[in-house]
Design a protein around this motif. Structure first.
Motif, PDB file in Angstrom:
ATOM      1  N   SER A 176       0.839  -1.206   0.000  1.00  0.00           N
ATOM      2  CA  SER A 176       0.000   0.000   0.000  1.00  0.00           C
ATOM      3  C   SER A 176       0.869   1.249   0.000  1.00  0.00           C
ATOM      4  CB  SER A 176      -0.934   0.026   1.227  1.00  0.00           C
ATOM      5  OG  SER A 176      -0.178   0.043   2.432  1.00  0.00           O
ATOM      6  N   LEU A 178       0.555   5.641   0.512  1.00  0.00           N
ATOM      7  CA  LEU A 178      -0.255   6.776   0.944  1.00  0.00           C
ATOM      8  C   LEU A 178       0.211   8.039   0.248  1.00  0.00           C
ATOM      9  CD1 LEU A 178      -2.284   8.205   2.890  1.00  0.00           C
ATOM     10  CD2 LEU A 178      -0.404   8.334   4.555  1.00  0.00           C
ATOM     11  N   ILE A 202      -3.855   4.933  -1.230  1.00  0.00           N
ATOM     12  CA  ILE A 202      -4.669   5.676  -0.261  1.00  0.00           C
ATOM     13  C   ILE A 202      -4.299   7.145  -0.407  1.00  0.00           C
ATOM     14  CG2 ILE A 202      -5.286   5.940   2.177  1.00  0.00           C
ATOM     15  CD1 ILE A 202      -4.033   3.079   2.538  1.00  0.00           C
ATOM     16  N   THR A 204      -5.124  11.274   0.864  1.00  0.00           N
ATOM     17  CA  THR A 204      -5.740  12.100   1.904  1.00  0.00           C
ATOM     18  C   THR A 204      -5.536  13.573   1.609  1.00  0.00           C
ATOM     19  OG1 THR A 204      -5.885  12.470   4.310  1.00  0.00           O
ATOM     20  CG2 THR A 204      -3.693  12.042   3.406  1.00  0.00           C
ATOM     21  N   VAL A 220      -8.276   4.960  -2.723  1.00  0.00           N
ATOM     22  CA  VAL A 220      -9.113   4.941  -1.525  1.00  0.00           C
ATOM     23  C   VAL A 220      -8.801   6.221  -0.767  1.00  0.00           C
ATOM     24  CG1 VAL A 220      -9.589   3.745   0.640  1.00  0.00           C
ATOM     25  CG2 VAL A 220      -9.029   2.428  -1.424  1.00  0.00           C
ATOM     26  N   THR A 221      -9.812   6.971  -0.345  1.00  0.00           N
ATOM     27  CA  THR A 221      -9.541   8.272   0.268  1.00  0.00           C
ATOM     28  C   THR A 221      -9.860   8.289   1.759  1.00  0.00           C
ATOM     29  OG1 THR A 221     -11.738   9.116  -0.347  1.00  0.00           O
ATOM     30  CG2 THR A 221      -9.917   9.519  -1.882  1.00  0.00           C
ATOM     31  N   ILE A 232      -6.220   5.696   8.245  1.00  0.00           N
ATOM     32  CA  ILE A 232      -5.202   5.247   7.286  1.00  0.00           C
ATOM     33  C   ILE A 232      -4.693   3.860   7.671  1.00  0.00           C
ATOM     34  CG2 ILE A 232      -2.868   5.672   6.432  1.00  0.00           C
ATOM     35  CD1 ILE A 232      -3.528   8.709   6.699  1.00  0.00           C
ATOM     36  N   ALA A 235      -7.126   1.220   6.859  1.00  0.00           N
ATOM     37  CA  ALA A 235      -7.155   0.904   5.427  1.00  0.00           C
ATOM     38  C   ALA A 235      -5.995   0.011   5.015  1.00  0.00           C
ATOM     39  CB  ALA A 235      -7.139   2.192   4.601  1.00  0.00           C
ATOM     40  N   THR A 236      -4.937  -0.056   5.835  1.00  0.00           N
ATOM     41  CA  THR A 236      -3.774  -0.899   5.531  1.00  0.00           C
ATOM     42  C   THR A 236      -3.763  -2.166   6.379  1.00  0.00           C
ATOM     43  OG1 THR A 236      -2.365   0.216   7.160  1.00  0.00           O
ATOM     44  CG2 THR A 236      -2.409   1.136   4.934  1.00  0.00           C
TER      45      THR A 236
END
Length: 348
Positions: A176, A178, A202, A204, A220-221, A232, A235-236
């Motif tokens: 993943s 970010l 991801i 943000t 994915v936000t 966050i 999501a991981t």
């Protein structure tokens, strides 16, 4: 000719009449197709103090994201067709050190001796009708639209360089990444990550509309604010992101990045924010997590960026302005009203 000129620190730029430049040995004259307005420009005229970087002292023409058509060849320049479209690599080093000879002018070993930091960064840039650049800084665009291509010179090259360096951390399944900050660089960064990796992306930001655009690109936000880091990590799967790309670069976002990264992950600070500090502590940092900063990219990588642009893998979000309306574009940038990139088009 008309040009947008940096006339003083803490002073809004001016639209002025300046002399049309003439190419010297090894240089070409470009008829400017497009020039991107970047937050770095705003930092120069809005935030920098005199003495901070004498290489960017006024006066000079702004614009370090440039494209154009070859108008004239300087002495000794061969192999270029008049009228052909090119993107301009903005960094200009000494041309003779090890870094420059491998196309990495950003890390020129003799940078302190240079009279400027780059094209549009001390040396006259592309916010004008015409622009002179070293021939070695040209990247051919072929039939691709040169106007929308202009932001690629920074807004795509900068995230591309950072992402390429981080790719070893994203090899394999279940990875993943970010993305912090969905401005011009962050949004293109999402596109590059989608094209080059299979990682879960991801993203943000504080702006809902920016996150909605990132979702359309496959991210994915997670909204900013309270509980951001927890969401966050959720999501991981709780481990944190293998790579974090911070396109803001202020103390608060670096802290978020370091709290969101996985053990043995990598945090790349790409954005040059307000230079506020980040306080590092051993026991509050994931073990063996790398914290690095990156700057721009190489001319070879810009060729690769153009290949991705031609393939439709990078689609810059562009709002076009005439040269007469360039100051309006910069004001909108200062006010945070620009989504993607404002591109100045001198020859409508």
């Amino acid at each position: 000719m008309k040009a947008v000129v940096h006339t003083g620190y803490h002073t809004f730029p001016s639209l002025k009449e300046v002399d049309k430049p003439t190419p010297g040995p090894g240089e070409v004259l470009l008829k400017v197709a497009g020039a991107g307005a970047c937050h770095s420009d705003v930092a120069i005229f809005h935030e920098f103090d005199e003495g901070l970087n004498p290489q960017m002292d006024p006066e000079f023409v702004l614009g370090h994201e440039n494209s154009g058509w070859i108008e004239e060849l300087g002495p000794g320049v061969e192999g270029f067709e008049i009228g052909s479209a090119h993107l301009v690599y903005g960094p200009v080093g000494c041309g003779r050190c090890r870094a420059c000879t491998r196309g990495q002018d950003t890390y020129c070993e003799n940078a302190a001796e240079m009279p400027y930091a780059g094209i549009g960064l001390g040396r006259d840039g592309g916010m004008a009708e015409y622009l002179v650049v070293p021939a070695r800084n040209l990247v051919p665009l072929g039939d691709a639209d040169p106007i929308d291509a202009a932001p690629l010179a920074d807004a795509a090259l900068t995230p591309y360089h950072a992402i390429k360096l981080a790719l070893p951390k994203l090899n394999g399944g279940g990875k993943s990444v970010l993305v912090i900050g969905l401005g011009g660089l962050g949004m293109i960064g999402v596109q590059i990550l989608k094209a080059l990796t299979g990682a879960t992306i991801i993203a943000t930001d504080m702006k809902e509309e920016a996150m909605a655009e990132a979702e359309k690109l496959g991210a994915v936000t997670v909204p900013g604010g309270e509980g951001q880091v927890e969401r966050i990590r959720e999501a991981t799967g709780g481990k944190g992101a293998d790579v974090v790309l911070d396109f803001v670069g202020v103390g608060a976002t670096v802290k978020t990045a370091m709290q969101s990264v996985a053990r043995q992950g990598r945090v790349s600070i790409v954005g040059i924010g307000n230079l506020s500090p980040y306080e590092w502590a051993f026991l509050t940092t994931p073990y063996e997590a790398e914290l690095v900063n990156t700057y721009w990219g190489t001319v070879e990588e810009l060729h690769e960026v153009v290949d991705m642009y031609k393939a439709g893998q990078i689609v810059p979000q562009v709002t076009r302005y005439s040269l007469d309306d360039a100051l309006e574009a910069y004001q909108a940038l200062v006010d945070g009203k620009i989504a993607g990139r404002a591109v100045i088009v001198p020859h409508q």
